[in-house]
Design an enzyme around this catalytic site. Sequence first.
Site, PDB file in Angstrom:
ATOM      1  N   GLY A   1      40.517   4.830  -9.731  1.00  0.00           N
ATOM      2  CA  GLY A   1      39.759   3.685  -9.352  1.00  0.00           C
ATOM      3  C   GLY A   1      39.533   2.529  -9.967  1.00  0.00           C
TER       4      GLY A   1
ATOM      5  N   CYS B   1      51.431  13.852 -14.065  1.00  0.00           N
ATOM      6  CA  CYS B   1      50.105  14.613 -13.586  1.00  0.00           C
ATOM      7  C   CYS B   1      49.502  15.205 -14.683  1.00  0.00           C
ATOM      8  CB  CYS B   1      50.662  15.648 -12.561  1.00  0.00           C
ATOM      9  SG  CYS B   1      49.237  16.324 -12.027  1.00  0.00           S
TER      10      CYS B   1
ATOM     11  N   GLY C   1      52.787  14.813  -3.812  1.00  0.00           N
ATOM     12  CA  GLY C   1      53.655  15.242  -4.330  1.00  0.00           C
ATOM     13  C   GLY C   1      54.394  16.550  -3.893  1.00  0.00           C
TER      14      GLY C   1
END
Length: 310
Positions: free
Chosen positions: A224, A137, A53
């Site tokens: 993940g 985010c 970013g």
Amino acid sequence: MDSSKGINVDMRVRIGALELRNPVMTASGTFASGKEYADFVDLSRLGAVVTKGVSMKPWAGNASPRIAETASGMLNSIGLQNPGVEAFCAKDLPWLATQDVPVIVNVSGHSLAEYVAVAERLDSESAVDALEVNISCPNVDEGGMAFGTDCTSAADVTRAVRAVTSKTLIVKLSPNVTDVTEIARAVEAEGADAVSLINTLLGMAIDTDTWKPKLARSVGGLSGPAIKPVAVRMVWQVASAVSIPVVGMGGIMNAEDAVEFMLAGATAVAVGTANFVDPGATMRVVDGLEQYCRLRGLDRVSAMTGAVSR
Ligand SMILES: Cc1cc2nc3c(=O)[nH]c(=O)nc-3n(C[C@H](O)[C@H](O)[C@H](O)COP(=O)(O)O)c2cc1C
């Protein structure tokens, strides 16, 4: 293309104006700007590089510790640390421009004005092929996810960024919402060429010796394999709600995971946390996808997109 086993697989996919040589991208924030991975990855074999970013001014990120391992995943609260768009354009972009790979720059902002300023600055760079606007985010106090969890704010950012760039515009969605399809529809209506999802899921881990949170910021983003079923479900929901392409990500560790996302409706996929486990993970996914198509007798990878719903 490889004709060694009888079938030529067309691996190309299209995202907005971009034609990618295959559907495999890097996930923002897990591949830096690519240079650090050049010893392990032949960048010219990737569909695209998605950079970390980038904001208008340099950001120091959050206090440490800002990484914690969890079962089948990790928590991070990096907080979009980056040197700012001018340093990115001066240092990272010239190197990326010499690589034979489409460059997608991930855009961050604390405010609507910052998103617009970064997008406008990047629009003037010919080495930038597309923008991925991160309205998801979870690791900053102002901006970030706040824009991606409300339809009006998501639409406002998309409209404002659309007005200053003619480059392919991807909007990155947050999973930390009740109905992700509402946000996807809102950004599509304002001119997004594609959506990407999912960003990390808000999570927390506590140290049972110290009785303190494992992350200095207390909470962080979970990524993940632990998040893959959530991500596949959201990609499936969004793909049937919008008509623009979907870039799917969240826990992709191998080619079969990527196949799952494509069957759910993704046109392309991004590999994130897997890069920390195996820096060559993207190459395994590229090779494995082609091999999978060949074994299934598919002559084009795009035939899988959305097949679960047909
Ligand atoms: C350490 C770290 C940093 C990240 N930084 C960014 C970022 O700067 N911008 C962004 O849009 N997503 C960022 N992400 C989210 C990833 O791009 C991706 O959406 C998420 O991790 C899910 O994919 P994965 O499970 O394959 O990692 C970051 C993820 C991690 C783990």
